[in-house]
Write a protein that holds these residues in place. Sequence first.
Motif, short mmCIF file in Angstrom:
data_model
loop_
_atom_site.label_atom_id
_atom_site.label_comp_id
_atom_site.label_asym_id
_atom_site.label_seq_id
_atom_site.Cartn_x
_atom_site.Cartn_y
_atom_site.Cartn_z
N GLN A 159 -5.02 50.00 -2.72
CA GLN A 159 -6.41 50.12 -2.28
C GLN A 159 -6.77 49.15 -1.16
O GLN A 159 -7.48 49.52 -0.23
CB GLN A 159 -7.36 49.90 -3.47
CG GLN A 159 -8.83 50.14 -3.14
CD GLN A 159 -9.70 50.09 -4.38
OE1 GLN A 159 -9.22 49.86 -5.49
NE2 GLN A 159 -10.99 50.32 -4.20
N LYS A 188 -19.05 57.04 -4.73
CA LYS A 188 -18.65 57.24 -3.34
C LYS A 188 -18.56 55.93 -2.54
O LYS A 188 -18.77 55.91 -1.33
CB LYS A 188 -19.61 58.20 -2.63
CG LYS A 188 -19.79 59.54 -3.32
CD LYS A 188 -18.48 60.29 -3.45
CE LYS A 188 -18.69 61.65 -4.11
NZ LYS A 188 -17.42 62.35 -4.35
N THR A 239 -8.61 64.07 1.55
CA THR A 239 -7.75 63.01 2.08
C THR A 239 -6.34 63.32 1.58
O THR A 239 -5.95 62.92 0.50
CB THR A 239 -8.21 61.63 1.59
OG1 THR A 239 -9.60 61.46 1.91
CG2 THR A 239 -7.42 60.52 2.25
N THR A 277 -12.29 54.26 -2.17
CA THR A 277 -11.18 55.22 -2.14
C THR A 277 -9.90 54.44 -2.42
O THR A 277 -9.70 53.35 -1.89
CB THR A 277 -11.07 55.93 -0.79
OG1 THR A 277 -12.28 56.65 -0.54
CG2 THR A 277 -9.91 56.92 -0.79
N ARG A 278 -9.02 55.02 -3.22
CA ARG A 278 -7.76 54.35 -3.53
C ARG A 278 -6.68 55.39 -3.78
O ARG A 278 -6.96 56.57 -4.00
CB ARG A 278 -7.91 53.44 -4.75
CG ARG A 278 -8.17 54.18 -6.06
CD ARG A 278 -8.38 53.21 -7.20
NE ARG A 278 -8.46 53.90 -8.49
CZ ARG A 278 -8.62 53.29 -9.66
NH1 ARG A 278 -8.72 51.97 -9.70
NH2 ARG A 278 -8.68 53.98 -10.79
N VAL A 336 -4.90 60.46 -4.43
CA VAL A 336 -5.99 59.85 -3.67
C VAL A 336 -7.28 60.19 -4.40
O VAL A 336 -7.55 61.35 -4.71
CB VAL A 336 -6.07 60.40 -2.24
CG1 VAL A 336 -7.06 59.59 -1.41
CG2 VAL A 336 -4.71 60.37 -1.58
N TYR A 378 -8.42 52.67 3.06
CA TYR A 378 -8.92 54.01 3.31
C TYR A 378 -10.45 54.03 3.39
O TYR A 378 -11.13 53.23 2.75
CB TYR A 378 -8.44 54.96 2.21
CG TYR A 378 -6.98 54.78 1.89
CD1 TYR A 378 -6.00 55.19 2.78
CD2 TYR A 378 -6.56 54.18 0.68
CE1 TYR A 378 -4.65 55.01 2.50
CE2 TYR A 378 -5.22 54.01 0.40
CZ TYR A 378 -4.26 54.42 1.31
OH TYR A 378 -2.94 54.24 1.05
N VAL A 405 -14.26 56.03 2.97
CA VAL A 405 -14.91 56.83 1.93
C VAL A 405 -15.72 57.90 2.64
O VAL A 405 -16.54 57.61 3.51
CB VAL A 405 -15.84 55.96 1.05
CG1 VAL A 405 -16.55 56.84 0.03
CG2 VAL A 405 -15.03 54.87 0.37
N ASP A 408 -6.39 60.40 6.62
CA ASP A 408 -7.75 59.95 6.34
C ASP A 408 -8.69 60.58 7.37
O ASP A 408 -8.97 60.01 8.42
CB ASP A 408 -7.81 58.42 6.41
CG ASP A 408 -9.10 57.85 5.85
OD1 ASP A 408 -10.07 58.62 5.73
OD2 ASP A 408 -9.14 56.66 5.53
N TRP A 459 -13.70 58.53 -11.47
CA TRP A 459 -13.09 58.82 -10.17
C TRP A 459 -12.92 60.33 -10.00
O TRP A 459 -12.82 61.07 -10.99
CB TRP A 459 -11.74 58.14 -10.03
CG TRP A 459 -11.81 56.64 -10.07
CD1 TRP A 459 -11.85 55.86 -11.19
CD2 TRP A 459 -11.88 55.77 -8.96
NE1 TRP A 459 -11.93 54.54 -10.85
CE2 TRP A 459 -11.95 54.44 -9.47
CE3 TRP A 459 -11.88 55.93 -7.57
CZ2 TRP A 459 -12.01 53.32 -8.66
CZ3 TRP A 459 -11.94 54.82 -6.76
CH2 TRP A 459 -12.02 53.53 -7.30
N THR A 498 -11.66 59.09 -5.08
CA THR A 498 -12.86 58.35 -4.69
C THR A 498 -13.69 58.09 -5.94
O THR A 498 -13.70 58.90 -6.88
CB THR A 498 -13.70 59.13 -3.67
OG1 THR A 498 -14.06 60.40 -4.21
CG2 THR A 498 -12.93 59.33 -2.39
#
Length: 544
Positions: free
Chosen positions: A412, A394, A428, A397-398, A388, A421, A423, A442, A372, A390
């Motif tokens: 998430q 890609k 972000t 996103t969490r 945050v 969210y 990507v 976002d 990540w 990704t």
Amino acid sequence: MDPRNRSQDVVRCELCEENVVQMHCDTCLVKLCKTCVGDHISSEECEDPKVVRFQSRKSVPVYPMCALHDNKRCEMHCQQCTVPICFICATSEKHAGHRFKNIVDIFDEKKREFEKKIKDLQENIRVKHAVQASKMEKRIADLEKEFTTLLDTVSKHGEELKRKIDQIVMEVQSEIESIRKNHVELLTATRTEVQQNLTEIDREVSSLQETLDSNDINKVFHFTPNKKIYKNLSDDPVLTMPVFSTKRIDFVQLREMFGTLSNIVTKPTAIAKVRLMETPVIVHRIATGYSQLYGVAFLDRIGIWATGDAQQIKLFDVNDKSIKKSIDTKLSGDQLISLTTQGHLLYAERDDKTIYIVKREQSEELISLQGWEVVGFCVTSADDLLVVMTSDDKRETRVVRYHGRVEKEIIQFESKRKPFYSVGPNQTLICENRNFDICVADRDACAVVVVSQDTKLRFRYKGNPPSLRLNEFRPKGITTDILCNILVSDMYNACVHVVDQSGKFLTFIDCPRVEPWGLCVGLDNYLYVADTASSDVIKILFLQ
């Protein structure tokens, strides 16, 4: 029964005091039975008796008695003196030349005013009060739910702390048990060796005794002693007993470690005094020296950190605008910054995997991700870290909550694994509101996503009203204020959106000729905006 008399069982005639009341004299206000009506009319006590049914009493106006002339009633009203008068008063010199009006007309006017007041009270004022009372009931119910949730959160945190303490106790006990086993094994091995030696000694004694008792010269001459048992006895094993050294637990420090409540204004008078200004005021600018300014983070009432297109993160005095210190990060990309509740600076490079913490002017790794990349983070009021991130591919996103270096929670998905969210390639940014909502700007989704503490979607704010802005809403920086309002920078429309904690649009803070990026609200309740166009930090007064 007439509601005006429901407190009485039977209303009696005021003349005979025996019979039930059936009639009423509206002139002298005497209650009468039918038998006593004639006596009352013929008596001289009432000059102009007007007898009606008791149920119709007071249908005839009751004229006030004149204060100057006995047994005279005031049937007129002096307009100049604004007092009721009788016929004799009207002809006196005191009221000579004055204008009079029938007192019944005044009486009727007053009654019409009362009717209007009753109508206004019932249809307007009372309705508004009833609506407000209902609203307060709902707010009280909602407040009870929120405080119940808050109490449950504290309780769960306490249970978690107890579990951790129990885990620590078990770990220490396990260490002690391991040492105990090692010690016992060592002593047991020594005992076994000694017991074996005792057996050998007994066998040697028996052999010697047998040889001693023998007259066989050859046997005596060829006896071979067991040299092993004649060695000196081996030393006892040296064992060191572990000592458990306790540390003094300071209650104040323990209370601070457990967690703190955010500094929310609770007094109604204090809240009422703080409100959004109609026209915010730019107080001054702080030149940072960057070619491009990205973010800001408030340290205390006089210090603000800023980061831009250089390896140094700089600390400025918000009053005299001077630089106080700088931290060399050795990072070349877009840098993200935040501060712990103890004032330690955190920073990371966007799309990198490591978040650093600065202690005693030295940087050290706090969190290193696998698979990540960091795209935003913030510190909560409980000193947790919300990151945050990704995925490397890609696709996801969490938001992950950390306490120290320990991962506590992953935020998430909504229901049915619908992601909260989007990507995308952009930052972000994230912040925690004072009501513990998690607010994420976002940018790629053109929305602000707000999730409650129990990870339920509160709302998505997508810019409002869009017709007043030239460009698409693309949120950049995000912060909150003392009123739990959410402030979001809109770089391409040169403004900051102000939204309440329920997602309702409140106002714009216009920033002409400014490209607002990072935001923060300081302890002084000023808004600090990172202007990427001029690379100045702009100090704005927006609350009063």
